[in-house]
Design a protein around this motif. Structure first.
Motif, PDB file in Angstrom:
ATOM      1  N   GLU A 167      47.374  -8.269  47.564  1.00 61.21           N
ATOM      2  CA  GLU A 167      48.046  -9.565  47.598  1.00 61.21           C
ATOM      3  C   GLU A 167      49.514  -9.451  47.990  1.00 61.21           C
ATOM      4  OE1 GLU A 167      46.277 -12.219  47.271  1.00 61.21           O
ATOM      5  OE2 GLU A 167      44.470 -11.097  46.717  1.00 61.21           O
ATOM      6  N   VAL A 168      50.171  -8.358  47.590  1.00 63.88           N
ATOM      7  CA  VAL A 168      51.619  -8.229  47.787  1.00 63.88           C
ATOM      8  C   VAL A 168      51.968  -7.185  48.837  1.00 63.88           C
ATOM      9  CG1 VAL A 168      53.782  -7.555  46.655  1.00 63.88           C
ATOM     10  CG2 VAL A 168      52.168  -9.044  45.462  1.00 63.88           C
ATOM     11  N   GLY A 169      51.332  -6.020  48.776  1.00 65.75           N
ATOM     12  CA  GLY A 169      51.687  -4.927  49.676  1.00 65.75           C
ATOM     13  C   GLY A 169      51.087  -5.034  51.061  1.00 65.75           C
ATOM     14  N   LEU A 170      49.820  -5.418  51.128  1.00 64.42           N
ATOM     15  CA  LEU A 170      49.116  -5.442  52.408  1.00 64.42           C
ATOM     16  C   LEU A 170      49.747  -6.401  53.419  1.00 64.42           C
ATOM     17  CD1 LEU A 170      46.732  -4.304  53.986  1.00 64.42           C
ATOM     18  CD2 LEU A 170      45.275  -6.055  52.960  1.00 64.42           C
ATOM     19  N   PRO A 171      50.143  -7.619  53.011  1.00 69.48           N
ATOM     20  CA  PRO A 171      50.723  -8.532  54.013  1.00 69.48           C
ATOM     21  C   PRO A 171      52.143  -8.150  54.440  1.00 69.48           C
ATOM     22  CG  PRO A 171      49.850  -9.721  52.089  1.00 69.48           C
ATOM     23  CD  PRO A 171      49.950  -8.285  51.726  1.00 69.48           C
ATOM     24  N   ALA A 172      52.829  -7.298  53.671  1.00 68.81           N
ATOM     25  CA  ALA A 172      54.233  -6.987  53.944  1.00 68.81           C
ATOM     26  C   ALA A 172      54.361  -5.842  54.937  1.00 68.81           C
ATOM     27  CB  ALA A 172      54.951  -6.627  52.651  1.00 68.81           C
ATOM     28  N   THR A 173      55.473  -5.841  55.661  1.00 61.86           N
ATOM     29  CA  THR A 173      55.772  -4.733  56.568  1.00 61.86           C
ATOM     30  C   THR A 173      56.356  -3.562  55.801  1.00 61.86           C
ATOM     31  OG1 THR A 173      56.185  -6.292  58.361  1.00 61.86           O
ATOM     32  CG2 THR A 173      57.029  -4.059  58.635  1.00 61.86           C
ATOM     33  N   ASP A 174      57.384  -3.827  55.010  1.00 63.39           N
ATOM     34  CA  ASP A 174      57.990  -2.825  54.125  1.00 63.39           C
ATOM     35  C   ASP A 174      58.061  -3.442  52.736  1.00 63.39           C
ATOM     36  OD1 ASP A 174      59.073  -0.574  56.009  1.00 63.39           O
ATOM     37  OD2 ASP A 174      59.722  -2.459  56.946  1.00 63.39           O
ATOM     38  N   VAL A 175      57.720  -2.687  51.715  1.00 69.96           N
ATOM     39  CA  VAL A 175      57.705  -3.234  50.361  1.00 69.96           C
ATOM     40  C   VAL A 175      57.832  -2.108  49.356  1.00 69.96           C
ATOM     41  CG1 VAL A 175      55.190  -3.096  50.065  1.00 69.96           C
ATOM     42  CG2 VAL A 175      56.484  -4.852  48.827  1.00 69.96           C
ATOM     43  N   VAL A 176      58.397  -2.415  48.209  1.00 73.36           N
ATOM     44  CA  VAL A 176      58.392  -1.505  47.068  1.00 73.36           C
ATOM     45  C   VAL A 176      58.283  -2.363  45.820  1.00 73.36           C
ATOM     46  CG1 VAL A 176      60.929  -1.430  46.893  1.00 73.36           C
ATOM     47  CG2 VAL A 176      59.548   0.415  45.894  1.00 73.36           C
ATOM     48  N   TYR A 177      57.516  -1.887  44.854  1.00 76.65           N
ATOM     49  CA  TYR A 177      57.393  -2.599  43.577  1.00 76.65           C
ATOM     50  C   TYR A 177      57.031  -1.591  42.496  1.00 76.65           C
ATOM     51  CZ  TYR A 177      52.354  -2.481  44.627  1.00 76.65           C
ATOM     52  OH  TYR A 177      51.075  -2.072  44.940  1.00 76.65           O
ATOM     53  N   SER A 178      57.211  -1.986  41.261  1.00 74.73           N
ATOM     54  CA  SER A 178      56.837  -1.136  40.138  1.00 74.73           C
ATOM     55  C   SER A 178      55.656  -1.764  39.404  1.00 74.73           C
ATOM     56  CB  SER A 178      58.007  -0.962  39.158  1.00 74.73           C
ATOM     57  OG  SER A 178      57.569  -0.288  37.983  1.00 74.73           O
ATOM     58  N   PRO A 179      54.458  -1.246  39.616  1.00 78.40           N
ATOM     59  CA  PRO A 179      53.309  -1.780  38.870  1.00 78.40           C
ATOM     60  C   PRO A 179      53.476  -1.571  37.369  1.00 78.40           C
ATOM     61  CG  PRO A 179      52.719   0.246  40.027  1.00 78.40           C
ATOM     62  CD  PRO A 179      54.083  -0.133  40.502  1.00 78.40           C
ATOM     63  N   PHE A 180      54.170  -0.517  36.984  1.00 78.56           N
ATOM     64  CA  PHE A 180      54.426  -0.278  35.564  1.00 78.56           C
ATOM     65  C   PHE A 180      55.226  -1.433  34.971  1.00 78.56           C
ATOM     66  CE2 PHE A 180      57.492   1.045  32.355  1.00 78.56           C
ATOM     67  CZ  PHE A 180      56.658   1.532  31.364  1.00 78.56           C
ATOM     68  N   GLN A 193      51.853 -16.310  42.675  1.00 82.77           N
ATOM     69  CA  GLN A 193      50.706 -16.627  43.528  1.00 82.77           C
ATOM     70  C   GLN A 193      49.718 -15.472  43.571  1.00 82.77           C
ATOM     71  OE1 GLN A 193      49.978 -19.655  45.097  1.00 82.77           O
ATOM     72  NE2 GLN A 193      48.020 -18.568  45.296  1.00 82.77           N
ATOM     73  N   ALA A 194      50.231 -14.238  43.625  1.00 75.68           N
ATOM     74  CA  ALA A 194      49.341 -13.072  43.646  1.00 75.68           C
ATOM     75  C   ALA A 194      48.508 -13.000  42.373  1.00 75.68           C
ATOM     76  CB  ALA A 194      50.161 -11.795  43.817  1.00 75.68           C
ATOM     77  N   LEU A 195      49.128 -13.247  41.226  1.00 78.62           N
ATOM     78  CA  LEU A 195      48.413 -13.187  39.953  1.00 78.62           C
ATOM     79  C   LEU A 195      47.379 -14.307  39.846  1.00 78.62           C
ATOM     80  CD1 LEU A 195      51.446 -12.353  37.627  1.00 78.62           C
ATOM     81  CD2 LEU A 195      49.603 -10.795  38.284  1.00 78.62           C
ATOM     82  N   GLN A 196      47.717 -15.475  40.359  1.00 75.13           N
ATOM     83  CA  GLN A 196      46.752 -16.575  40.338  1.00 75.13           C
ATOM     84  C   GLN A 196      45.550 -16.257  41.223  1.00 75.13           C
ATOM     85  OE1 GLN A 196      49.445 -19.787  41.442  1.00 75.13           O
ATOM     86  NE2 GLN A 196      49.425 -20.571  39.347  1.00 75.13           N
ATOM     87  N   THR A 197      45.797 -15.651  42.375  1.00 80.00           N
ATOM     88  CA  THR A 197      44.696 -15.266  43.263  1.00 80.00           C
ATOM     89  C   THR A 197      43.805 -14.223  42.591  1.00 80.00           C
ATOM     90  OG1 THR A 197      46.101 -15.701  45.188  1.00 80.00           O
ATOM     91  CG2 THR A 197      44.127 -14.372  45.553  1.00 80.00           C
ATOM     92  N   MET A 198      44.406 -13.403  41.725  1.00 84.44           N
ATOM     93  CA  MET A 198      43.649 -12.378  41.005  1.00 84.44           C
ATOM     94  C   MET A 198      42.912 -12.943  39.796  1.00 84.44           C
ATOM     95  SD  MET A 198      46.575  -9.414  41.244  1.00 84.44           S
ATOM     96  CE  MET A 198      45.849  -8.335  40.014  1.00 84.44           C
ATOM     97  N   GLY A 199      42.989 -14.259  39.583  1.00 83.68           N
ATOM     98  CA  GLY A 199      42.214 -14.884  38.512  1.00 83.68           C
ATOM     99  C   GLY A 199      43.029 -15.387  37.335  1.00 83.68           C
ATOM    100  N   MET A 200      44.340 -15.156  37.344  1.00 81.18           N
ATOM    101  CA  MET A 200      45.186 -15.611  36.232  1.00 81.18           C
ATOM    102  C   MET A 200      45.690 -17.031  36.519  1.00 81.18           C
ATOM    103  SD  MET A 200      47.666 -12.593  34.722  1.00 81.18           S
ATOM    104  CE  MET A 200      48.929 -13.775  34.265  1.00 81.18           C
ATOM    105  N   THR A 201      44.807 -18.002  36.426  1.00 79.50           N
ATOM    106  CA  THR A 201      45.198 -19.387  36.712  1.00 79.50           C
ATOM    107  C   THR A 201      45.582 -20.153  35.453  1.00 79.50           C
ATOM    108  OG1 THR A 201      42.862 -20.039  36.625  1.00 79.50           O
ATOM    109  CG2 THR A 201      43.783 -19.483  38.788  1.00 79.50           C
ATOM    110  N   ARG A 202      44.810 -19.990  34.406  1.00 76.07           N
ATOM    111  CA  ARG A 202      45.064 -20.756  33.181  1.00 76.07           C
ATOM    112  C   ARG A 202      46.427 -20.451  32.556  1.00 76.07           C
ATOM    113  NH1 ARG A 202      41.612 -23.733  29.429  1.00 76.07           N
ATOM    114  NH2 ARG A 202      39.957 -23.443  30.966  1.00 76.07           N
TER     115      ARG A 202
END
Length: 506
Positions: free
Chosen positions: A149-162, A408-417
């Motif tokens: 949701e976040v990395g694939l559409p981006a050209t360059d990206v960095v994030y901390s999943p932790f 938006q990424a979290l909602q797409t992953m099922g976290m809507t409520r």
């Protein structure tokens, strides 16, 4: 039986008693709190039994072992400090000595540090090892979905999943029913449930012993003074996540966001000066849960600055850009990525506790295929099978910064409520049924040079309420001159602290 045998038996018995006593004392606070939480949970269930809708589904998160954060717990008292502002749990007569910038931090042994660091993963009891391994596995599973949701559409990206995962698991402690179920699904916590907080505490203690590297991770919670918050929730935040808890400082020159940004900047060595823009917090903002992480380490085998030169980086088959390409020749571990036309390289940091892992496809167009098929095996299992080889490595010197909302990424992953006003259930945090997550903000930065790497990240979960070289043959070459993925990884717990993609920079 000889006297010597009796003495030996007595010494062994004494050692066993001392070990058992020390192990028990380490868990005294947890046992005491859990007993209190369970009493609150039973009371809350009795008080709320008549108010539940008959057709309302029970969240799976409430059925797990040690699901103790009940809905009927005590409320946290609020008292005014010397400036007339409300402080969180302050004793009468003890105002905010630091003025605006102190903003009412709760103090205490559990909140001042992570506790005694864990020096060896192998020395932990089997059940603790399983908890940590399960949490790391959950985070790797989270990465596989989140990166699409976040990395694939981006050209360059960095994030901390932790950082993102920890901020959301703190929030998960107060989720109930379908809200808890959706969060558990999105965060891949089905095997842990409410035991996530125990695993988080032990993992943070393990990370608190980073060897020669610098690694800091911290949590902080900021509250609306009028919020009717459950004391059990704040107690659990302190015990399991060592979170500082403060009230919003509406009198700060930079607004209530000011103290939050100052705290994040201090925790990240000024790499992230702001996480929340001024004006974000309103009178309807109930709480902001923040995690920050900072990492800095030197390469075990540094690149030679004199060898760095401008070279071309192939962003796409039809586009090349100049980069400062570093170079080093030494023994490194390298291997193939099973099922993909790509290689895997490990660049260890000083003393080997942490490493950067690089996945380099055979051609510049192959990275998308790998990202789309990213699995936990690629993130974890296959990294242990790489073999050592004499290698000449070319790696760009780069710096990446990412700032985004991951809502938006979290909602797409099922976290809507959890994001739905009127549907979210965070009654494990507050008695109000109006609380919901309004946004999840994330910022990350990484700099890679000849000496090593420096990286930082912060995540803010905003909760609102609706109201309220020689003669030898030449070494093989690993030339990172086209887009690649990279991970900064803890080799002890197998935790991926940072994930990024470099495609030539901007």
């Amino acid at each position: 039986m000889s006297k010597l045998t009796l003495v030996i038996c007595f010494c062994l018995l004494l050692a066993a008693v001392i070990y058992a006593t020390s192990d028990a004392s380490e868990n005294d606070n947890e046992v005491e709190l859990l007993a209190r939480l369970k009493r609150g949970a039973r009371g809350g269930r009795r008080r709320n039994a008549g108010r539940r809708h008959s057709g309302r589904p029970r969240g799976e998160g409430e059925d797990d072992e040690e699901d103790t954060a009940g809905r009927g717990g005590r409320r946290r008292p609020w008292r005014r400090d010397r400036q007339g502002r409300r402080g969180h749990g302050q004793a009468p007569g003890r105002g905010n000595r630091q003025g605006r910038r102190g903003h009412g931090h709760r103090q205490g042994q559990a909140h001042a540090r992570w506790g005694q660091p864990i020096t060896s993963f192998a020395s932990l009891p089997d059940r603790v090892q399983r908890l940590i391994t399960s949490l790391v596995g959950a985070q790797n599973s989270f990465i596989t979905n989140f990166h699409k949701e976040v990395g694939l559409p981006a050209t360059d990206v960095v994030y901390s999943p932790f950082s993102i995962h920890q901020a959301l698991t703190m929030t998960f402690m107060g989720a109930r029913h379908q809200t808890a179920f959706q969060m558990k699904q999105a965060l891949s916590l089905r095997g842990l449930g409410r035991r996530t907080r125990f695993a988080a505490k032990k993992l943070n203690q393990l990370l608190n012993n980073p060897g020669n590297a610098t690694l800091k991770t911290a949590n902080s919670i900021y509250l609306q003074p009028e919020l009717d918050i459950l004391q059990e929730f704040t107690d659990a935040l302190g015990l399991f996540y060592q979170a500082n808890i403060s009230s919003f400082d509406w009198g700060h020159p930079a607004g209530p966001e000011g103290p939050i940004n100052e705290w994040v900047s201090a925790q990240t060595n000024n790499l992230i000066p702001t996480i929340i823009n001024q004006g974000t917090i309103t009178r309807l903002t109930a709480m902001v849960l923040v995690n920050a992480i900072y990492f800095k380490a030197r390469w075990q085998k540094p690149f030679t600055p004199e060898m760095t030169s401008e070279q071309l980086f192939r962003k796409t088959p039809n586009e090349q850009v100049p980069v400062q390409m570093m170079e080093v020749e030494a023994d490194f571990k390298v291997g193939a990525v099973p099922g993909h036309a790509a290689r895997l390289l490990e660049l260890p940091y000083e003393d080997g506790r942490f490493s950067m892992l690089i996945i380099l496809p055979d051609d510049e167009a192959g990275l998308t295929t790998i990202e789309d098929a990213l699995t936990t095996d690629i993130l974890a299992s296959t990294l242990d099978t790489i073999i050592a080889a004499k290698l000449k490595v070319f790696l760009p010197r780069f710096k990446l910064e990412t700032s985004l909302s991951v809502t938006q990424a979290l909602q797409t992953m099922g976290m809507t409520r959890p994001f739905s006003a009127g549907l979210a259930d965070f009654t494990g945090i507050t008695s109000s049924s109006d609380a919901y997550i309004s946004d999840v903000l994330h910022k990350a930065v990484v700099e890679v040079n000849e000496e090593g790497s420096e990286a930082a990240a912060a995540t803010a979960v905003i909760i609102e309420v609706r109201s309220f070289a020689g003669m030898q043959p030449p070494s093989p070459v690993f030339r990172c001159d086209h887009p690649f993925l990279f991970f900064i990884r803890d080799n002890v717990s197998k935790l991926n602290l940072f994930v990024g993609k470099f495609s030539g920079g901007t």
